[in-house]
Design an enzyme around this catalytic site. Structure first.
Site, PDB file in Angstrom:
ATOM      1  N   GLN A  60       1.867  -6.061  -3.196  1.00 49.40           N
ATOM      2  CA  GLN A  60       2.327  -6.179  -1.803  1.00 49.40           C
ATOM      3  C   GLN A  60       3.632  -5.384  -1.630  1.00 49.40           C
ATOM      4  OE1 GLN A  60       1.232  -9.531  -3.369  1.00 49.40           O
ATOM      5  NE2 GLN A  60      -0.636  -8.477  -2.865  1.00 49.40           N
ATOM      6  N   LYS A  81       1.919   2.173  -5.069  1.00 53.14           N
ATOM      7  CA  LYS A  81       2.446   1.609  -6.320  1.00 53.14           C
ATOM      8  C   LYS A  81       1.510   1.917  -7.491  1.00 53.14           C
ATOM      9  CE  LYS A  81       2.386  -2.444  -4.380  1.00 53.14           C
ATOM     10  NZ  LYS A  81       2.076  -2.064  -2.985  1.00 53.14           N
ATOM     11  N   ASP A 106       0.813  -1.223   0.000  1.00 50.00           N
ATOM     12  CA  ASP A 106       0.000   0.000   0.000  1.00 50.00           C
ATOM     13  C   ASP A 106       0.843   1.268   0.000  1.00 50.00           C
ATOM     14  OD1 ASP A 106      -2.235  -1.651   0.115  1.00 50.00           O
ATOM     15  OD2 ASP A 106      -2.298  -1.595   2.305  1.00 50.00           O
ATOM     16  N   GLY A 127      -4.587  -4.196  -3.841  1.00 52.75           N
ATOM     17  CA  GLY A 127      -5.574  -3.137  -4.079  1.00 52.75           C
ATOM     18  C   GLY A 127      -4.792  -1.906  -4.472  1.00 52.75           C
ATOM     19  N   HIS A 128      -4.740  -1.605  -5.759  1.00 47.50           N
ATOM     20  CA  HIS A 128      -3.926  -0.494  -6.259  1.00 47.50           C
ATOM     21  C   HIS A 128      -4.853   0.642  -6.689  1.00 47.50           C
ATOM     22  CE1 HIS A 128      -0.330  -3.378  -7.179  1.00 47.50           C
ATOM     23  NE2 HIS A 128      -0.731  -3.408  -5.927  1.00 47.50           N
TER      24      HIS A 128
HETATM   25  P1  GDP Z   1      -0.744   0.386  -3.538  1.00 47.79           P
HETATM   26  O1  GDP Z   1      -1.357  -0.881  -3.077  1.00 47.79           O
HETATM   27  O2  GDP Z   1       0.736   0.438  -3.287  1.00 47.79           O
HETATM   28  O3  GDP Z   1      -1.088   0.745  -4.956  1.00 47.79           O
HETATM   29  O4  GDP Z   1      -1.361   1.534  -2.605  1.00 47.79           O
HETATM   30  P2  GDP Z   1      -2.920   1.688  -2.205  1.00 47.79           P
HETATM   31  O5  GDP Z   1      -3.674   2.165  -3.381  1.00 47.79           O
HETATM   32  O6  GDP Z   1      -3.404   0.478  -1.510  1.00 47.79           O
HETATM   33  O7  GDP Z   1      -2.815   2.796  -1.080  1.00 47.79           O
HETATM   34  C1  GDP Z   1      -2.259   4.039  -1.314  1.00 47.79           C
HETATM   35  C2  GDP Z   1      -3.309   5.114  -0.987  1.00 47.79           C
HETATM   36  O8  GDP Z   1      -2.670   6.364  -0.908  1.00 47.79           O
HETATM   37  C3  GDP Z   1      -4.370   5.277  -2.069  1.00 47.79           C
HETATM   38  O9  GDP Z   1      -5.572   5.635  -1.470  1.00 47.79           O
HETATM   39  C4  GDP Z   1      -3.834   6.419  -2.923  1.00 47.79           C
HETATM   40  O10 GDP Z   1      -4.852   7.156  -3.585  1.00 47.79           O
HETATM   41  C5  GDP Z   1      -3.187   7.262  -1.869  1.00 47.79           C
HETATM   42  N1  GDP Z   1      -2.034   8.036  -2.327  1.00 47.79           N
HETATM   43  C6  GDP Z   1      -1.040   7.686  -3.192  1.00 47.79           C
HETATM   44  N2  GDP Z   1      -0.118   8.668  -3.271  1.00 47.79           N
HETATM   45  C7  GDP Z   1      -0.529   9.646  -2.440  1.00 47.79           C
HETATM   46  C8  GDP Z   1       0.013  10.913  -2.047  1.00 47.79           C
HETATM   47  O11 GDP Z   1       1.087  11.313  -2.452  1.00 47.79           O
HETATM   48  N3  GDP Z   1      -0.699  11.630  -1.143  1.00 47.79           N
HETATM   49  C9  GDP Z   1      -1.886  11.215  -0.622  1.00 47.79           C
HETATM   50  N4  GDP Z   1      -2.503  11.989   0.259  1.00 47.79           N
HETATM   51  N5  GDP Z   1      -2.417  10.032  -0.953  1.00 47.79           N
HETATM   52  C10 GDP Z   1      -1.745   9.271  -1.843  1.00 47.79           C
HETATM   53  P1  IMO Z   2      -0.970  -4.142  -2.274  1.00 47.56           P
HETATM   54  O1  IMO Z   2      -0.522  -4.715  -3.592  1.00 47.56           O
HETATM   55  C1  IMO Z   2      -0.935  -4.569   2.075  1.00 47.56           C
HETATM   56  C2  IMO Z   2      -1.070  -8.666   3.640  1.00 47.56           C
HETATM   57  C3  IMO Z   2      -2.306  -9.129   4.387  1.00 47.56           C
HETATM   58  C4  IMO Z   2      -1.679 -10.115   5.353  1.00 47.56           C
HETATM   59  C5  IMO Z   2      -0.572 -10.770   4.504  1.00 47.56           C
HETATM   60  C6  IMO Z   2      -0.951 -12.099   3.892  1.00 47.56           C
HETATM   61  O2  IMO Z   2      -2.244  -3.390  -2.344  1.00 47.56           O
HETATM   62  O3  IMO Z   2       0.144  -3.377  -1.634  1.00 47.56           O
HETATM   63  P2  IMO Z   2      -2.548 -12.732   1.844  1.00 47.56           P
HETATM   64  O4  IMO Z   2      -3.998 -12.460   1.606  1.00 47.56           O
HETATM   65  O5  IMO Z   2      -1.647 -12.149   0.807  1.00 47.56           O
HETATM   66  O6  IMO Z   2      -2.251 -14.178   2.107  1.00 47.56           O
HETATM   67  O7  IMO Z   2      -2.210 -11.979   3.231  1.00 47.56           O
HETATM   68  O8  IMO Z   2      -0.267  -9.831   3.490  1.00 47.56           O
HETATM   69  N1  IMO Z   2      -1.315  -8.126   2.281  1.00 47.56           N
HETATM   70  C7  IMO Z   2      -1.226  -6.825   1.947  1.00 47.56           C
HETATM   71  N2  IMO Z   2      -0.989  -5.747   2.726  1.00 47.56           N
HETATM   72  N3  IMO Z   2      -1.083  -4.438   0.735  1.00 47.56           N
HETATM   73  C8  IMO Z   2      -1.290  -5.514  -0.051  1.00 47.56           C
HETATM   74  O9  IMO Z   2      -1.299  -5.454  -1.400  1.00 47.56           O
HETATM   75  C9  IMO Z   2      -1.415  -6.775   0.566  1.00 47.56           C
HETATM   76  N4  IMO Z   2      -1.649  -8.033   0.099  1.00 47.56           N
HETATM   77  C10 IMO Z   2      -1.570  -8.840   1.168  1.00 47.56           C
HETATM   78  O10 IMO Z   2      -2.942  -8.068   5.048  1.00 47.56           O
HETATM   79  O11 IMO Z   2      -1.054  -9.421   6.405  1.00 47.56           O
HETATM   80 MG    MG Z   3      -2.893  -1.528  -1.838  1.00 47.39          MG
END
Ligand code: GDP
Ligand code: IMO
Ligand code: MG
Length: 426
Positions: A226, A21, A18, A45-46
């Site tokens: 991840q 990416k 999270d 979840g991207h």
């Molecule tokens: P990922 O799994 O690495 O793609 O990240 P996620 O989407 O799960 O979580 C990142 C969260 O941070 C999302 O809600 C993005 O919209 C938000 N985000 C990404 N870059 C920024 C930033 O520079 N500032 C803020 N405030 N939010 C951001």
């Molecule tokens: P993105 O790509 C954050 C965590 C779960 C748990 C562990 C194992 O959005 O960054 P799993 O379901 O993969 O067997 O769970 O990994 N986890 C993540 N945490 N971002 C993710 O993906 C994750 N995908 C799995 O919360 O701790």
């Molecule tokens: Mg994510």
């Protein structure tokens, strides 16, 4: 990132997932020809914000929002067809043209309904705090050589035998875990027969397609899911996911040579978060943890769970720089820290009078380690409008300079908001 010498770039999470990416891949995909996911599955979840619309991609590469970019799901991914088709349909309903530019490796293993059931009924999964998306059980079947691959959908007779084996094992696991639930070969086959024509229409030899694209000079982005500390080998085992999230996994997960990778961009938040259980050395306490969670909207994009929050951990990111060979860093969510009076960076872990700057393999050792912090004055002004490093307040630049020095990788991008244009660097 892309230039004449840099054509294949991995984008990898350098914390616990999270990191943002999805946003970075979306920004970089503007100049890419291909974006390929190499591991994980619908546990990812991207999030990508485009104008007023917010897309959360679980299974499809984040490059899909750029028309003309080809997207592929590599052999290293465990593919959940139901999520894939739901996602395609949502994108199409939102006006995104997916037709003819989304490919699925015919070697990718399938996440079947029984994998999700075993995951959700397993006490071990609960202990880790998995996403319940069937990831662990699907990779277990793959490694135990009883998995079902996309290519198997072409051979109905063999498919039946494979599913029978998978179902038998799943039922044994359910029984072992004290669950009254059972799965059924006929029902599973019905699901597979239903999705087969649509999935086979997307199936291809992705490794070969990407290889050919690279030979013709294409710019290729490999999108990690991840984060490095969730890697099956390098993460905080057993509190990890079941795949090779790090750069090494990109080569095997797409089917290209490790030597074909020209650069590796590590994405980190300006602080640290983790969802699920396991160590998080710099974890904050109340009331600051709730404040940071609200400022950063730190709730899981896949499960909605509140994310645990902590200060930036220099030991963790230094380690990620090493195991991935990161050539560059992208620091996201700097804006989230804008209102804090002071911010901290963990520079090492102290135990029995020694300061450790390398992340330990033994999690029990972490219990006795106390993070050492360096404190920085907050900048107390909004950074969301910054478009060049020079636009950032001096205190924010000092903070970033220290991170760069500590983790030994150059910061190439700084993200200061969710929108595409809220990015510094090129
Ligand atoms: P990922 O799994 O690495 O793609 O990240 P996620 O989407 O799960 O979580 C990142 C969260 O941070 C999302 O809600 C993005 O919209 C938000 N985000 C990404 N870059 C920024 C930033 O520079 N500032 C803020 N405030 N939010 C951001
Ligand atoms: P993105 O790509 C954050 C965590 C779960 C748990 C562990 C194992 O959005 O960054 P799993 O379901 O993969 O067997 O769970 O990994 N986890 C993540 N945490 N971002 C993710 O993906 C994750 N995908 C799995 O919360 O701790
Ligand atoms: Mg994510």
């Amino acid at each position: 990132m892309f230039d004449a010498a840099t054509r294949t770039v991995v984008v990898v999470g350098a914390q616990w997932g999270d990191e943002g990416k999805g946003k970075l891949v979306d920004v970089l995909a503007e100049r890419a020809n291909w974006v390929v996911r190499y591991q994980g599955g619908a546990n990812a979840g991207h999030t990508v914000d485009v104008g007023s619309r917010c897309f959360v991609l679980h299974q499809i590469p984040s490059g899909i929002l750029h028309p003309g970019v080809r997207c592929a799901i590599g052999n290293g991914v465990v593919l959940d067809p139901e999520t894939l088709f739901t996602e395609i349909d949502l994108l199409v309903a939102d006006g995104v043209d997916v037709e003819g530019r989304l490919y699925v490796s015919d070697r990718a293993h399938l996440v079947l309904p029984y994998h999700k059931l075993v995951d959700s009924e397993s006490p071990a999964s609960k202990e880790i705090g998995t996403t319940g998306r069937g990831i662990g059980p699907a990779y277990e079947d793959k490694i135990a050589r009883r998995g079902v691959r996309v290519v198997d959908l072409r051979h109905p007779a063999q498919l039946e035998a494979l599913v029978a084996r998978g179902v038998e094992h799943a039922n044994a696991m359910l029984e072992h875990n004290g669950s009254p639930k059972r799965v059924d070969v006929g029902q599973t086959l019905d699901v597979l027969r239903g999705i087969a024509p649509r999935l086979l229409a997307l199936a291809d030899d992705v490794g070969l397609a990407v290889h050919r694209a690279m030979k013709s000079g294409a710019a290729v982005l490999l999108e990690g899911a991840q984060g490095s500390l969730l890697d099956i080998d390098h993460g905080t085992y057993p509190y990890v996911t079941s795949s090779s999230t790090t750069c090494g996994g990109a080569a095997t997960g797409v089917g290209l040579a490790p030597t074909a990778i020209d650069a590796a961009l590590g994405v980190v938040k300006a602080y640290t978060t983790r969802v699920g259980n396991g160590p998080l050395p710099t974890e904050l306490e109340e009331p600051l943890i709730s404040r940071l969670r609200e400022l950063g909207h730190e709730y899981g994009a896949t499960t909605g769970r509140p994310r645990r929050c902590g200060w930036f951990d220099g030991v963790v990111v230094r380690y990620a720089v090493r195991v991935n060979g990161l050539t560059d860093l992208a620091v996201t969510k700097l804006d989230v820290l804008d209102t804090l009076d002071r911010v901290a960076i963990c520079t090492g872990y102290e135990a029995a009078g020694d300061v450790h700057t390398e992340f330990p393999s033994d999690l029990t050792a972490l219990d006795d380690m106390v993070p050492q912090y360096e404190w920085f004055e907050g900048w107390k002004e909004p950074t969301g409008g910054a478009r060049r490093m020079d636009d950032l307040p001096p205190a924010a630049r000092r903070y970033l300079d220290r991170i760069e020095q500590l983790v030994e990788a150059p910061i190439r991008y700084v993200s200061v908001g969710t929108r595409r244009d809220q990015i510094i660097g090129s």
